[in-house]
Enzyme design. Structure first.
Site, PDB file in Angstrom:
ATOM      1  CD  GLU A  81      29.759 -11.416  14.962  1.00 31.92           C
ATOM      2  OE1 GLU A  81      30.225 -11.474  16.116  1.00 31.92           O
ATOM      3  OE2 GLU A  81      28.880 -10.601  14.622  1.00 31.92           O
ATOM      4  CE  LYS A 101      33.428  -8.738  18.869  1.00 28.53           C
ATOM      5  NZ  LYS A 101      31.970  -8.990  18.969  1.00 28.53           N
ATOM      6  CB  CYS A 104      30.461  -7.759  16.010  1.00 30.20           C
ATOM      7  SG  CYS A 104      28.881  -7.296  16.752  1.00 30.20           S
TER       8      CYS A 104
END
Length: 535
Positions: free
Chosen positions: A286, A350, A403
């Site tokens: 990430e 995301k 994440c």
């Protein structure tokens, strides 16, 4: 056992609160990295006995009647989440000069907030309370319900769900593919609380037999599923996972960003081990690129030279839209796909952002009060659009989760049911070598079993690894290791036996109806005069 139960039932005031807090902290030992699930077999019977002692005197006001069981659950939850999530405060020490003041709010505030869910659980359970096994069913229903609520209320944060304690190894993870996390949470509490019946004179044998049957089914199904898993030697995709262990304090330091980028290039360009094929897919963690990729033509050229023909590079990067129109732009935490020409041919953003980390809730109001987001980055992030898979090489479709998106149950139907593998990129360096990265990795393992897909995980400082569709670790790096993992990942697609989330919700309904029925019957029974004392 009856004497111990009696002492716990009669606890009052701060002693009752202290017992609930300690029981919750003990239950946290069931989570990684300890995986001592037997701790829950101690903690939950104590919780049952504390609730046994929460009976209200006749004529007591409704608010006080509700507050007593709620506070038992709140103290239990506060102990559980404090012992399990204290490491979140480590993120504030990366820039201690700016955020150390907020340490108590992170270490104590988050557990205090999450404990409200468990307070609601014990309140609901107490409203359905009766005697014998039925009160265990009431507790299982209530905890299963609030754990399900934790997946979406206040943006959702289902970290360290109780059911995970019943799944410390792949053998014990297989049941989640049948009953989902909702079912696992309820069944786990039902079994964990059953030893409370050792202090009872009614229902002891039936309850313990039921618990043993559930455990046997849980273990037996896992053993059968793993023993019948096919050996996959064909239709493989060769994946290289890069773990550089970049110091978080340097992440967005402009003076070292070129060195960080060069570290990624050097690791990715390493020749494979003797006899190993060239990777088809290279995965970086990430926000691995420490600048806006599209603003650096030289970086794109370097990536084009790195990626060979027939390869694809999947990079965690910050993506920006809108600056070309003169606006301030919208920033996205994304996975970007790069081909051999150095072109970013696809990107997925995301969707679930971390409050206070990636954006500031109620930013206008809180900004005027001097608050800012806690994670240093180029800007606050915007949520992405609908999730979808990225097509890589040879038609392999990778479904990305960035994440903590990987901790949310039910990802099998979240984005693309035809995906060949799950991709999880993360940066857990914020939390150092604490329980956090181990807990995060375990939840990713469970998602692989739920989805019936292999998982490829790239984490800045660990835990990076590859997990097959049965939750078994194919290969992994330790925390703070530096290097690359070259793994042949099978394109497994294991069909679910049933819709797990629906089965789990049906189990919740069964426990709830059972507890409610027995509670109503008990309420209609006349009170035996032997149990009435003159005042």
């Amino acid at each position: 056992m009856e004497r111990l139960a009696g002492k716990i039932i009669l606890l009052w005031g701060w002693r009752r609160a202290g017992a609930a807090f300690i029981a919750g902290a003990v239950a946290a030992l069931g989570q990684p990295p300890f995986d001592f699930f037997a701790a829950c077999l101690i903690a939950f019977p104590v919780l049952v006995w504390l609730l046994d002692g929460a009976a209200s005197p006749v004529g007591e006001r409704l608010l006080r009647r509700m507050l007593r069981p709620f506070m038992i659950g709140w103290w239990f939850g506060f102990g559980y989440f404090l012992a399990g999530l204290w490491w979140t405060g480590n993120a504030l020490l990366v820039e201690a000069e700016l955020f150390a003041w907020a340490l108590p709010f992170a270490v104590f505030g988050l557990p205090a907030l999450l404990a409200v869910f468990y307070g609601v659980a014990t309140l609901i359970a107490r409203l359905l309370w009766s005697d014998g096994i039925a009160r265990i069913a009431a507790l299982a229903f209530a905890f299963g319900l609030v754990e399900w609520l934790r997946t979406f209320v206040l943006t959702g944060f289902p970290w360290n769900a109780i059911g995970q304690a019943a799944m410390p190894v792949p053998l014990l993870m297989q049941s989640v593919g049948v009953v989902g996390m909702a079912g696992m949470n309820a069944l786990a509490v039902f079994v964990f609380a059953m030893p409370a019946l050792l202090a009872a004179r009614r229902g002891r044998r039936a309850g313990l037999a039921m618990a043993l049957a559930l455990v046997a089914a849980h273990v037996g199904y896992g053993a059968w599923r793993l023993s019948s898993a096919p050996e996959t030697t064909e239709d493989l995709v060769n994946v290289r996972v890069v773990q550089p262990s970049i110091d978080q304090s340097e992440k967005w330091d402009n003076t070292v960003r070129d060195r960080i980028f060069a570290t990624y290039l050097d690791l990715s360009a390493r020749p494979p081990a003797d006899g190993a094929p060239q990777p088809d897919m290279i995965v970086w963690p990430e926000t691995s690129v420490p600048f806006i990729l599209t603003e650096r033509a030289d970086a794109l050229v370097a990536l084009g030279e790195l990626v060979q023909e027939g390869q694809v590079l999947l990079v965690g990067a910050v993506r920006v839209e809108g600056e070309s129109q003169g606006s301030s732009g919208r920033y996205y935490n994304a996975v970007v796909a790069i081909n051999a020409e150095g072109e970013t041919y696809d990107a997925v953003d995301k969707v679930r952002l971390v409050p206070f980390g990636e954006y500031l809730p109620m930013s206008d109001l809180l900004g005027r009060l001097g608050m800012r987001q806690l994670v240093q980055s180029v800007s606050a992030f915007s949520p992405g659009g609908p999730r979808r898979a990225i097509e890589t090489v040879n038609g392999v479709r990778a479904l990305p989760f960035i994440c903590y998106e990987i901790i949310f149950p039910g990802i099998a139907g979240n984005g693309d049911a035809d995906a060949d593998l799950i991709l999880n990129v993360t940066n857990d360096a914020w939390f150092g070598d604490t329980p956090g990265p181990y807990q995060h990795f375990r939840q990713a393992q469970i998602r692989a079993v739920e989805a019936g897909r292999p998982l490829v995980r790239a984490a800045n400082n660990g835990i990076s690894g590859v997990v097959d569709a049965y939750g078994r670790i194919v290969d992994a790096f330790a925390i703070d290791a530096v290097g690359v993992l070259d793994v042949a990942v099978p394109r497994q697609k294991i069909a679910a036996i049933a819709a797990p989330h629906l089965v789990g919700l049906a189990l919740l309904a069964i426990f709830g109806l059972w507890a409610a029925t027995i509670s109503l019957i008990a309420a209609r029974e006349p009170i035996d005069s032997r149990y009435i004392r003159d005042s």
